[in-house]
Write a protein that holds these residues in place. Structure first.
Motif, PDB file in Angstrom:
ATOM      1  N   THR A  15      44.146  41.699  43.143  1.00  0.00           N
ATOM      2  CA  THR A  15      43.230  42.082  42.067  1.00  0.00           C
ATOM      3  C   THR A  15      42.209  40.973  41.827  1.00  0.00           C
ATOM      4  O   THR A  15      42.484  39.789  42.031  1.00  0.00           O
ATOM      5  CB  THR A  15      43.978  42.392  40.764  1.00  0.00           C
ATOM      6  N   GLY A  16      41.012  41.376  41.425  1.00  0.00           N
ATOM      7  CA  GLY A  16      39.958  40.403  41.162  1.00  0.00           C
ATOM      8  C   GLY A  16      39.600  39.588  42.382  1.00  0.00           C
ATOM      9  O   GLY A  16      39.474  38.363  42.307  1.00  0.00           O
ATOM     10  N   HIS A  39      39.947  44.274  45.431  1.00  0.00           N
ATOM     11  CA  HIS A  39      39.827  44.951  44.142  1.00  0.00           C
ATOM     12  C   HIS A  39      38.807  44.261  43.249  1.00  0.00           C
ATOM     13  O   HIS A  39      38.704  43.017  43.223  1.00  0.00           O
ATOM     14  CB  HIS A  39      41.177  44.971  43.425  1.00  0.00           C
ATOM     15  N   GLY A  40      38.061  45.066  42.510  1.00  0.00           N
ATOM     16  CA  GLY A  40      37.137  44.542  41.511  1.00  0.00           C
ATOM     17  C   GLY A  40      36.681  45.672  40.619  1.00  0.00           C
ATOM     18  O   GLY A  40      36.897  46.852  40.921  1.00  0.00           O
ATOM     19  N   SER A  65      38.676  49.988  42.942  1.00  0.00           N
ATOM     20  CA  SER A  65      38.065  49.600  41.680  1.00  0.00           C
ATOM     21  C   SER A  65      38.745  50.327  40.530  1.00  0.00           C
ATOM     22  O   SER A  65      38.804  51.552  40.509  1.00  0.00           O
ATOM     23  CB  SER A  65      36.568  49.938  41.697  1.00  0.00           C
ATOM     24  N   PHE A  66      39.302  49.546  39.610  1.00  0.00           N
ATOM     25  CA  PHE A  66      39.852  50.085  38.365  1.00  0.00           C
ATOM     26  C   PHE A  66      39.995  48.935  37.384  1.00  0.00           C
ATOM     27  O   PHE A  66      40.067  47.769  37.770  1.00  0.00           O
ATOM     28  CB  PHE A  66      41.200  50.790  38.583  1.00  0.00           C
ATOM     29  N   ASP A  67      40.030  49.287  36.103  1.00  0.00           N
ATOM     30  CA  ASP A  67      40.172  48.307  35.034  1.00  0.00           C
ATOM     31  C   ASP A  67      41.648  47.974  34.873  1.00  0.00           C
ATOM     32  O   ASP A  67      42.446  48.843  34.504  1.00  0.00           O
ATOM     33  CB  ASP A  67      39.603  48.883  33.737  1.00  0.00           C
ATOM     34  N   VAL A  68      42.018  46.723  35.137  1.00  0.00           N
ATOM     35  CA  VAL A  68      43.436  46.355  35.089  1.00  0.00           C
ATOM     36  C   VAL A  68      44.019  46.465  33.687  1.00  0.00           C
ATOM     37  O   VAL A  68      45.247  46.530  33.520  1.00  0.00           O
ATOM     38  CB  VAL A  68      43.670  44.930  35.629  1.00  0.00           C
ATOM     39  N   ALA A  69      43.168  46.488  32.658  1.00  0.00           N
ATOM     40  CA  ALA A  69      43.642  46.570  31.279  1.00  0.00           C
ATOM     41  C   ALA A  69      43.786  48.005  30.781  1.00  0.00           C
ATOM     42  O   ALA A  69      44.183  48.220  29.640  1.00  0.00           O
ATOM     43  CB  ALA A  69      42.711  45.791  30.353  1.00  0.00           C
ATOM     44  N   VAL A  92      49.126  40.653  44.461  1.00  0.00           N
ATOM     45  CA  VAL A  92      48.653  39.378  43.930  1.00  0.00           C
ATOM     46  C   VAL A  92      47.861  39.684  42.665  1.00  0.00           C
ATOM     47  O   VAL A  92      46.768  40.236  42.716  1.00  0.00           O
ATOM     48  CB  VAL A  92      47.774  38.621  44.946  1.00  0.00           C
ATOM     49  N   ASN A  93      48.430  39.340  41.527  1.00  0.00           N
ATOM     50  CA  ASN A  93      47.786  39.569  40.232  1.00  0.00           C
ATOM     51  C   ASN A  93      46.859  38.397  39.930  1.00  0.00           C
ATOM     52  O   ASN A  93      47.264  37.394  39.342  1.00  0.00           O
ATOM     53  CB  ASN A  93      48.848  39.684  39.128  1.00  0.00           C
ATOM     54  N   ASN A  94      45.605  38.540  40.333  1.00  0.00           N
ATOM     55  CA  ASN A  94      44.647  37.454  40.175  1.00  0.00           C
ATOM     56  C   ASN A  94      43.555  37.747  39.148  1.00  0.00           C
ATOM     57  O   ASN A  94      42.931  36.817  38.627  1.00  0.00           O
ATOM     58  CB  ASN A  94      43.990  37.149  41.535  1.00  0.00           C
TER      59      ASN A  94
END
Length: 255
Positions: A15-16, A39-40, A65-69, A92-94
């Motif tokens: 992510t990110g 991802h972004g 692409s998606f909003d992690v929140a 990988v939670n980045n």
């Protein structure tokens, strides 16, 4: 022994990962033969970076692409990846953001934004990906913390709180997921030069502080994070769980 670090045939969601540390981590996994999902929040940018990485490495890559929140967006995004590519072997939670302000003036909406992205986002993506890992009885989750997981600095209290939470999230996920054959660990970077920290590195006073405060006497290079990630993403770390590796040139080891 080298087979312990083998990543060919695995797929990782980072992510990110369209820029900065996240991109370096994604590139490091691809260089080791691991398929990568870039991802972004910007779909076009994620796809462009994925295409560039594929052209350079020949490794299967794709953009997401998606909003992690956003819990619903995360669930849909992970489902889409799994439907198109199959199992996510490594997460990988980045994804993360930073906001700076004096405490007395720190807007509460900034606090909410930082916690939602850095901490809640890591929980939501881990939760969604872990469901498939539990069914398969294996998987690797690597959360990206910070030296601020352990140390505070003026002006970034919400960020430090979120990254401290990432370390405890890692331990909690370990408790829940280790019985299912899943390893959950964290990497906590020190000060690394990226496009996001160029202004800090260009500040002579701050640059001097980093060099004096870090036993190694310098900033880190993002490729120096890849070794720890490859270890935590591979079978070499199968009995390592709930741990945080500080890749910081010794900053958190000294006073």
């Amino acid at each position: 022994m080298t087979d312990l670090f083998e990543l060919h045939g695995r797929t990782a969601l980072v992510t990110g990962s369209t820029r900065g540390i996240g991109r370096a981590l994604a590139e490091g996994l691809a260089a080791a033969g691991c398929g990568v999902v870039i991802h972004g929040r910007n779909a076009a940018q994620a796809s462009a970076v994925a295409s560039e990485l594929h052209d350079r490495s020949g490794i299967p890559t794709t953009g997401a692409s998606f909003d992690v929140a956003d819990a619903d967006a995360v669930a849909a995004g992970v489902a889409r990846i799994e439907a198109e590519l199959g199992a996510i072997d490594v997460l990988v939670n980045n994804a993360g953001i930073q906001r700076r302000s004096a405490l007395a003036d720190f807007p509460v909406e900034w606090w909410d934004e930082v916690i939602a992205t850095n901490l809640t986002g890591a929980f939501l993506v881990a939760q969604a990906v872990a469901r498939g890992m539990v069914q398969r009885g294996q998987g690797k989750i690597v959360n990206i913390g910070s030296v601020q997981s352990l140390l505070g600095r003026p002006g970034i209290t919400p960020y430090a709180a979120s990254k401290g939470g990432v370390v405890m999230l890692t331990k909690g996920l370990c408790a829940d997921l280790a019985p299912h054959g899943i390893q959950v660990n964290a990497i906590a970077p020190g000060y690394f030069i990226t496009d996001l920290t160029e202004s800090l590195a260009a500040d002579a006073q701050f640059d001097a502080w980093v060099r004096q405060r870090t036993p190694a006497g310098r900033w880190g290079s993002v490729d120096e994070l890849v070794g720890a990630l490859r270890f935590l993403s591979s079978d070499a770390s199968n009995f390592v769980n709930g741990q945080t590796i500080y890749v910081d040139g010794g900053m958190t080891a000294v006073v």
